[in-house]
Design a protein around this motif. Structure first.
Motif, mmCIF file in Angstrom:
data_model
loop_
_atom_site.group_PDB
_atom_site.id
_atom_site.type_symbol
_atom_site.label_atom_id
_atom_site.label_comp_id
_atom_site.label_asym_id
_atom_site.label_seq_id
_atom_site.Cartn_x
_atom_site.Cartn_y
_atom_site.Cartn_z
ATOM 1 N N VAL A 179 0.876 -1.177 0.000
ATOM 2 C CA VAL A 179 0.000 0.000 0.000
ATOM 3 C C VAL A 179 0.908 1.221 0.000
ATOM 4 O O VAL A 179 1.787 1.348 0.858
ATOM 5 C CB VAL A 179 -0.932 0.010 1.231
ATOM 6 C CG1 VAL A 179 -1.781 1.280 1.247
ATOM 7 C CG2 VAL A 179 -1.831 -1.233 1.247
ATOM 8 N N VAL A 180 0.713 2.097 -0.970
ATOM 9 C CA VAL A 180 1.562 3.280 -1.106
ATOM 10 C C VAL A 180 0.762 4.516 -0.707
ATOM 11 O O VAL A 180 -0.207 4.884 -1.374
ATOM 12 C CB VAL A 180 2.100 3.425 -2.544
ATOM 13 C CG1 VAL A 180 3.007 4.646 -2.657
ATOM 14 C CG2 VAL A 180 2.848 2.163 -2.964
ATOM 15 N N GLY A 181 1.146 5.130 0.408
ATOM 16 C CA GLY A 181 0.467 6.319 0.895
ATOM 17 C C GLY A 181 -0.318 6.043 2.166
ATOM 18 O O GLY A 181 -0.895 4.962 2.328
ATOM 19 N N THR A 182 -0.339 7.033 3.058
ATOM 20 C CA THR A 182 -1.006 6.839 4.349
ATOM 21 C C THR A 182 -1.940 7.988 4.700
ATOM 22 O O THR A 182 -2.059 8.388 5.853
ATOM 23 C CB THR A 182 0.024 6.648 5.480
ATOM 24 O OG1 THR A 182 1.016 7.684 5.396
ATOM 25 C CG2 THR A 182 0.700 5.292 5.387
ATOM 26 N N GLY A 183 -2.599 8.549 3.666
ATOM 27 C CA GLY A 183 -3.711 9.451 3.956
ATOM 28 C C GLY A 183 -4.864 8.611 4.489
ATOM 29 O O GLY A 183 -4.691 7.438 4.853
ATOM 30 N N GLN A 184 -6.055 9.175 4.508
ATOM 31 C CA GLN A 184 -7.185 8.426 5.063
ATOM 32 C C GLN A 184 -7.409 7.097 4.345
ATOM 33 O O GLN A 184 -7.591 6.066 4.984
ATOM 34 C CB GLN A 184 -8.455 9.274 5.022
ATOM 35 C CG GLN A 184 -8.530 10.284 6.147
ATOM 36 C CD GLN A 184 -9.855 11.013 6.187
ATOM 37 O OE1 GLN A 184 -10.734 10.770 5.366
ATOM 38 N NE2 GLN A 184 -9.998 11.907 7.131
ATOM 39 N N SER A 185 -7.397 7.106 3.014
ATOM 40 C CA SER A 185 -7.642 5.866 2.281
ATOM 41 C C SER A 185 -6.523 4.858 2.505
ATOM 42 O O SER A 185 -6.772 3.686 2.814
ATOM 43 C CB SER A 185 -7.803 6.139 0.788
ATOM 44 O OG SER A 185 -8.968 6.893 0.544
ATOM 45 N N GLY A 186 -5.271 5.281 2.353
ATOM 46 C CA GLY A 186 -4.144 4.367 2.490
ATOM 47 C C GLY A 186 -4.082 3.719 3.856
ATOM 48 O O GLY A 186 -3.895 2.502 3.977
ATOM 49 N N ALA A 187 -4.253 4.528 4.906
ATOM 50 C CA ALA A 187 -4.174 3.997 6.272
ATOM 51 C C ALA A 187 -5.309 3.017 6.544
ATOM 52 O O ALA A 187 -5.109 1.961 7.154
ATOM 53 C CB ALA A 187 -4.183 5.141 7.278
ATOM 54 N N GLN A 188 -6.521 3.356 6.078
ATOM 55 C CA GLN A 188 -7.660 2.473 6.338
ATOM 56 C C GLN A 188 -7.613 1.202 5.488
ATOM 57 O O GLN A 188 -8.007 0.124 5.951
ATOM 58 C CB GLN A 188 -8.969 3.223 6.068
ATOM 59 C CG GLN A 188 -9.251 4.315 7.092
ATOM 60 C CD GLN A 188 -10.521 5.081 6.757
ATOM 61 O OE1 GLN A 188 -11.618 4.591 6.952
ATOM 62 N NE2 GLN A 188 -10.364 6.294 6.250
ATOM 63 N N ILE A 189 -7.129 1.307 4.252
ATOM 64 C CA ILE A 189 -7.000 0.111 3.414
ATOM 65 C C ILE A 189 -5.916 -0.802 3.977
ATOM 66 O O ILE A 189 -6.083 -2.032 4.019
ATOM 67 C CB ILE A 189 -6.731 0.504 1.945
ATOM 68 C CG1 ILE A 189 -8.006 1.112 1.329
ATOM 69 C CG2 ILE A 189 -6.258 -0.693 1.130
ATOM 70 C CD1 ILE A 189 -7.812 1.733 -0.044
ATOM 71 N N ALA A 190 -4.812 -0.214 4.439
ATOM 72 C CA ALA A 190 -3.762 -1.017 5.068
ATOM 73 C C ALA A 190 -4.323 -1.750 6.286
ATOM 74 O O ALA A 190 -4.032 -2.938 6.498
ATOM 75 C CB ALA A 190 -2.582 -0.134 5.467
ATOM 76 N N GLU A 191 -5.144 -1.060 7.081
ATOM 77 C CA GLU A 191 -5.761 -1.698 8.241
ATOM 78 C C GLU A 191 -6.706 -2.821 7.804
ATOM 79 O O GLU A 191 -6.720 -3.906 8.397
ATOM 80 C CB GLU A 191 -6.530 -0.675 9.078
ATOM 81 C CG GLU A 191 -7.151 -1.310 10.319
ATOM 82 C CD GLU A 191 -8.153 -0.417 11.056
ATOM 83 O OE1 GLU A 191 -8.069 -0.348 12.285
ATOM 84 O OE2 GLU A 191 -9.034 0.165 10.389
ATOM 85 N N ASP A 192 -7.495 -2.566 6.766
ATOM 86 C CA ASP A 192 -8.452 -3.564 6.270
ATOM 87 C C ASP A 192 -7.720 -4.853 5.880
ATOM 88 O O ASP A 192 -8.142 -5.961 6.231
ATOM 89 C CB ASP A 192 -9.207 -2.981 5.069
ATOM 90 C CG ASP A 192 -10.437 -3.805 4.678
ATOM 91 O OD1 ASP A 192 -11.182 -4.220 5.586
ATOM 92 O OD2 ASP A 192 -10.653 -4.021 3.477
ATOM 93 N N LEU A 193 -6.601 -4.718 5.180
ATOM 94 C CA LEU A 193 -5.809 -5.876 4.761
ATOM 95 C C LEU A 193 -5.157 -6.549 5.960
ATOM 96 O O LEU A 193 -5.133 -7.784 6.058
ATOM 97 C CB LEU A 193 -4.741 -5.425 3.759
ATOM 98 C CG LEU A 193 -5.270 -4.929 2.406
ATOM 99 C CD1 LEU A 193 -4.201 -4.121 1.679
ATOM 100 C CD2 LEU A 193 -5.714 -6.115 1.542
ATOM 101 N N HIS A 194 -4.632 -5.758 6.877
ATOM 102 C CA HIS A 194 -3.955 -6.268 8.070
ATOM 103 C C HIS A 194 -4.918 -7.076 8.945
ATOM 104 O O HIS A 194 -4.582 -8.169 9.407
ATOM 105 C CB HIS A 194 -3.384 -5.078 8.849
ATOM 106 C CG HIS A 194 -2.611 -5.454 10.074
ATOM 107 N ND1 HIS A 194 -1.414 -6.134 10.027
ATOM 108 C CD2 HIS A 194 -2.865 -5.227 11.402
ATOM 109 C CE1 HIS A 194 -0.957 -6.313 11.253
ATOM 110 N NE2 HIS A 194 -1.821 -5.776 12.103
ATOM 111 N N LEU A 195 -6.128 -6.551 9.121
ATOM 112 C CA LEU A 195 -7.126 -7.252 9.938
ATOM 113 C C LEU A 195 -7.553 -8.570 9.291
ATOM 114 O O LEU A 195 -7.981 -9.505 9.975
ATOM 115 C CB LEU A 195 -8.353 -6.367 10.164
ATOM 116 C CG LEU A 195 -8.155 -5.139 11.051
ATOM 117 C CD1 LEU A 195 -9.419 -4.293 11.091
ATOM 118 C CD2 LEU A 195 -7.744 -5.533 12.465
ATOM 119 N N ALA A 196 -7.431 -8.641 7.956
ATOM 120 C CA ALA A 196 -7.797 -9.865 7.239
ATOM 121 C C ALA A 196 -6.647 -10.871 7.218
ATOM 122 O O ALA A 196 -6.752 -11.928 6.604
ATOM 123 C CB ALA A 196 -8.211 -9.519 5.811
ATOM 124 N N GLY A 197 -5.544 -10.517 7.882
ATOM 125 C CA GLY A 197 -4.412 -11.435 7.961
ATOM 126 C C GLY A 197 -3.477 -11.381 6.774
ATOM 127 O O GLY A 197 -2.617 -12.256 6.612
#
Length: 429
Positions: A179-197
């Motif tokens: 995931v490239v970028g940590t604005g609102q979308s990047g941070a939340q998408i990274a979390e979404d993937l992380h929570l899914a393992g």
């Protein structure tokens, strides 16, 4: 949705033509109807389509529901301090669409808008030509996804998505995801993937962050009491520069919480600095991870400290607060990553959008394609913008502040229309 045929003008002329049928354009339509001004809203896709077609499955608001205050249609649910999920947001918008009953021409792209010598605007669209006395641009500022040219050099087997096309972890191929970028979308998408393992490699940008809750309340509630959301852009310490700021990352997921990238790193997410290059099979990153994390935490603590000051000044009873202390620090700045051995199967670009107003033939734009305006009123007679970030306040591009902006713009439109009518009457006499 109202039928545009009911509102069609035989000569194709309208008092006002609104470009864009998102929450901004519909809010303008609401106030134009209240003022009895004839108008047409032209939407390239379908009204409020961005919320339906460019959000991932687990998307939810990052601001509490009580801030949903579209004109004449405030949030009426039983969870004002919760965060609507994607289907609830769509339901709220469907109610607003029916409430406004705007005269809309959907699936119609505006190709060109130009003011004629007589002051009337000529509008060319994929469904014919129109004219209007005044034009409101309500198409937002997020048009063209930013994808760096280095993306062209990625191996063909790596799936590439822009944040607006991401839906869920299951839709991506097996393997690690960058995931490239940590604005609102990047941070939340990274979390979404992380929570899914999923194994996540995150290129951390310069976005700031804020707490979800502090001293017993949502930070948004504190900032509302502190009147931060009423601060006009000209009173902001950064002035117009605030329009270039990346939004703070935080989430409304599962009732709302902080997004702490350091915590993710401690749990196995791989963090790097800014992605700079790709050559000879290696990703190259700037050595900015530590400074970017520290800067985000500084902003987090600074916002909380301002809340501490407000509580103290007003003698408010609230639970004690404490400064955030880093739960993890990078042992070193890693600046390279081998493409093949990393196991990266997909990359999600979350580095924002650039505006595209190329269809608007008007000398109002700066070098980066943004319009010059004062609270949405441009130097060009009868041309307005609404729905842009920090058009007037923090809430201008959001459900919370667009109603105020739309009402202000329509007041200016009504005054201009009355002025023209008086002039026409005087000439005729």
């Amino acid at each position: 949705m109202s039928n545009p045929a009911h509102h069609a003008h035989a000569d194709g002329h309208y008092g006002v033509l609104v470009v864009g049928g998102g929450q901004a354009g519909l809010s303008v339509s609401y106030h134009l109807k209240q003022a009895g001004i004839d108008h047409l809203v032209v939407e390239r896709n379908t009204v409020t389509h961005t919320w339906r077609e460019q959000r991932w499955d687990a998307f939810c608001l990052v601001t509490p529901n009580w801030q949903c205050a579209l004109p004449g249609y405030p949030y009426q649910g039983d969870d004002p301090h919760g965060f609507m999920k994607k289907d609830e947001i769509i339901q709220y918008l469907d109610g607003f669409i029916a409430h406004v009953d705007a005269p809309v021409l959907e699936r119609t792209e505006v190709r060109r808008v130009k003011q004629r010598d007589d002051g009337v605007y000529a509008i060319s669209t994929t469904r014919g030509d129109f004219t209007a006395d005044q034009v409101v641009v309500a198409s937002g500022g997020y048009h063209t996804p930013i994808v760096p040219r280095l993306a062209e050099r990625l191996p063909a087997h790596i799936v590439q998505l822009q944040s607006s096309a991401y839906r869920n972890p299951q839709s991506l191929p097996e393997g690690a995801v960058m995931v490239v970028g940590t604005g609102q979308s990047g941070a939340q998408i990274a979390e979404d993937l992380h929570l899914a393992g999923r194994k996540v490699v995150l290129a951390v940008g310069e976005a700031p962050r804020c707490a979800r809750f502090y001293r017993g309340r949502d930070v948004v509630d504190w900032l509302a009491d502190m009147q931060y959301y009423d601060m006009p852009v000209e009173k902001h310490p950064l002035r117009e520069g605030v329009r270039d700021n990346t939004n703070h990352y935080v989430t409304g997921r599962d009732g709302g919480r902080d997004i702490d990238l350091r915590k993710f790193a401690a749990e196995g997410m791989e963090l790097y600095g800014r992605l700079d290059d790709l050559r000879e099979g290696q990703f190259y990153f700037a050595p900015t991870l530590g400074s970017n994390l520290d800067s985000a935490d500084d902003t987090y603590n600074r916002i909380n400290a301002s809340i501490d000051g407000f509580i103290e000044k007003h003698g408010i009873a609230a639970p004690e607060g404490a400064a955030y202390e880093p739960a993890w620090r990078p042992a070193e700045e890693r600046t390279t990553l081998d493409v093949e051995t990393s196991g990266i199967a997909a990359i999600i670009w979350c580095i924002g959008f650039t505006p595209d107003f190329s269809w608007l033939d008007a000398p109002v734009f700066n070098g980066r394609g943004y319009p010059a305006h004062t609270r949405g009123i441009t130097p060009i007679d009868g041309l307005y913008f609404v729905g842009l970030p920090w058009l007037h306040t923090w809430g201008s591009g959001r459900f919370s502040g667009v109603a105020r902006d739309a009402e202000f713009i329509v007041h200016a439109i009504r005054e201009k229309a009355q002025e023209r009518a008086s002039l026409t009457a005087a000439v005729a006499a």
